[in-house]
Write an enzyme that holds these catalytic residues in place. Structure first.
Site, short mmCIF file in Angstrom:
data_model
loop_
_atom_site.label_atom_id
_atom_site.label_comp_id
_atom_site.label_asym_id
_atom_site.label_seq_id
_atom_site.Cartn_x
_atom_site.Cartn_y
_atom_site.Cartn_z
N TYR A 130 -0.87 54.67 79.52
CA TYR A 130 -0.49 53.42 80.24
C TYR A 130 1.02 52.98 80.09
O TYR A 130 1.51 52.28 80.70
CB TYR A 130 -1.02 52.25 79.63
CG TYR A 130 -2.76 52.33 80.04
CD1 TYR A 130 -3.48 52.97 81.01
CD2 TYR A 130 -3.63 51.11 79.25
CE1 TYR A 130 -4.56 53.13 81.18
CE2 TYR A 130 -4.85 51.34 79.59
CZ TYR A 130 -5.43 52.47 80.70
OH TYR A 130 -6.89 52.34 80.75
N LYS A 134 -10.32 63.73 73.62
CA LYS A 134 -10.58 65.02 74.59
C LYS A 134 -9.88 66.28 74.12
O LYS A 134 -9.10 67.00 74.92
CB LYS A 134 -10.37 64.80 75.88
CG LYS A 134 -11.45 63.72 76.56
CD LYS A 134 -12.59 64.42 76.81
CE LYS A 134 -12.77 65.07 78.15
NZ LYS A 134 -13.81 65.66 78.32
N ASP A 136 -15.93 61.76 76.35
CA ASP A 136 -17.09 61.62 77.14
C ASP A 136 -18.64 61.71 76.52
O ASP A 136 -19.63 61.04 77.03
CB ASP A 136 -17.00 62.87 78.37
CG ASP A 136 -16.82 64.28 77.83
OD1 ASP A 136 -16.55 64.46 76.52
OD2 ASP A 136 -16.96 65.10 78.30
N ASP A 143 -10.13 51.70 76.32
CA ASP A 143 -10.24 50.74 77.45
C ASP A 143 -11.68 50.88 77.86
O ASP A 143 -12.56 49.64 78.27
CB ASP A 143 -9.08 50.93 78.46
CG ASP A 143 -9.10 49.82 79.48
OD1 ASP A 143 -9.67 48.79 79.15
OD2 ASP A 143 -8.35 49.86 80.28
N ASP A 157 -15.26 48.31 76.84
CA ASP A 157 -16.00 47.42 77.62
C ASP A 157 -17.42 48.16 77.64
O ASP A 157 -18.30 47.23 77.83
CB ASP A 157 -15.27 47.81 79.07
CG ASP A 157 -14.23 46.85 79.45
OD1 ASP A 157 -14.02 45.99 78.39
OD2 ASP A 157 -13.66 46.51 80.42
#
Ligand code: NAD
Length: 370
Positions: A143, A194, A227, A251, A255
């Site tokens: 970001y 990852k 993942d 993020d 959530d």
């Protein structure tokens, strides 16, 4: 006698002031009944600050935030300010506070209250008793990484670029927060990245492992691809204690985890920075939800997320675990009696207003302290 516990309250916009009103009642209760007093100051942020000062947070407010032990924020934003340029929007006030206070670790608990087990979309046995903590890196990663932007290539095609970038110190400081939290919880950290496809993920894994081996061998550390973590969170979320991960994966995973537990109106959060010269971490506590303009001013907002944010402040900034337990217990007891704001109502429950939820919480606190 002046208290050595300072709190800056920033109610913000929409339902922010409504839910914060109930938190102030809990703080007053702590003062009277637990002899836990705070030096409280209150200020404007978001749209309220734009209306008063033309900007979403003033330098003076940021300075106040830097000087207190903890900031407690309601929510910012609303349709009144939607047409403003991105750089002038209410949300910029929040981003500036996070940036100037260097709040790099975002803590998002996902805790399933027994009485709300049915509100989850997952089977009750999967979420009953769930209590996990996601620690998301908040100030680095894709970001913020450079280069970034959208360019037009010589052949006329457009190309969007963002850069995932982490340094050793950025990884170590957020991992340290996760390990320290695990020590106060069930002693387990799962680090997610990852590393199979990203160099920044390889570095993340290596640095978290190194820090663990150097300083946190008493904590159990495992690594998981992000993942897979997303899948495991819905398959068997109770396998986790603390999850630490980067800004982007955090993020998404935070959530996902929060929705295991039901409503936005129930979810607190904390954002922590470095330990300062007084030995305290810079900290801001706030509910996960926004300013809910659709219900603002109607007395319908659920104040529990903000009350639980105060409980996090009691636990993590002020080292008042017993008081934090008390507040969380009061929430549990109110829910168990079927007292609910509209967002968490269930068949047979008694639907109450924001203020009545505050009344019910204070009544439980009174009963426990009697
Ligand atoms: P929101 O969280 O404000 O609301 C989403 C839905 O959840 C709405 O239907 C709302 O009524 C409900 N809801 C949220 N909190 C609730 C509570 N405590 N009790 C009962 N119901 C609740 O998200 P949104 O509608 O996407 O955004 C509204 C505004 O808030 C926008 O301006 C947005 O930018 C801002 N926002 C601010 C923050 C923040 O201050 N941290 C976070 C998210 C959104």
């Amino acid at each position: 006698m002046p208290s050595n516990k300072s709190l800056l309250v920033l109610p913000g916009d929409g339902i922010g002031p409504e839910v914060m009103g109930q938190v102030r009642r809990v703080v007053d209760w702590m003062d009277k009944r637990r002899a836990v007093s705070f030096d409280i100051s209150e200020d404007l942020v978001g749209g309220a600050a734009i209306d008063a000062h033309g900007i979403p947070v003033t330098d003076a407010t940021v300075e106040k935030a830097m000087g207190v032990d903890a900031v407690l924020l309601g929510a910012v934003g609303g349709p009144k300010w939607d047409s403003l340029d991105f750089s002038k929007k209410p949300e910029r006030g929040l981003l500036r506070l996070r940036k100037d206070l260097q709040l790099y670790a975002n803590l998002r608990p996902a805790l399933c209250f027994e009485a709300l087990v049915e509100a989850s979309t997952l089977k009750p046995e999967v979420v009953a008793g769930l209590d996990i903590m996601i620690v998301r890196e908040l100030t680095g990663g894709v970001y913020f990484g450079e280069p970034r932007g959208i360019e037009t290539l010589p052949n006329g095609e457009r190309r969007g670029v963002n850069t995932q970038v982490y340094t050793t110190s950025e990884i170590r400081r957020v991992a340290a927060v996760a390990f320290e939290l695990a020590r106060k919880r069930n002693g387990r950290v799962t680090s997610c990245e990852k590393a199979n496809v990203m160099e920044s993920g390889v570095l993340w894994r290596e640095e978290v492992q190194k820090l663990h081996d150097e300083s946190f061998q008493d904590v159990e550390l495992s690594h998981m691809y992000a993942d897979n973590a997303a899948m495991q969170l819905v398959r068997n979320p109770k396998q986790f204690d603390v999850i630490v991960t980067d800004n982007l994966f955090g993020d998404i995973l935070s959530d996902e985890a929060s929705m295991l537990t039901g409503s936005l109106g129930m979810l607190p959060s904390a954002s922590l920075g470095d330990v300062d010269e007084t030995g305290r971490r810079k900290a801001m506590y706030e509910p996960v939800h926004g300013s809910a303009p659709d219900i603002a001013g109607q007395g319908k907002a659920n104040p529990v997320a903000t009350v639980l944010s105060l409980a996090m402040a009691l636990r993590y900034t002020f080292d008042l675990a017993d008081d934090a337990d008390l507040v969380e217990k009061a929430v549990e007891k109110v829910l168990a009696k079927g007292i609910r704001t509209a967002d968490i109502q269930a068949p047979g429950s008694q639907v109450v207003s924001t203020g009545q939820m505050g009344d019910a919480l204070l009544a439980e606190l009174d009963a426990m302290a009697a």
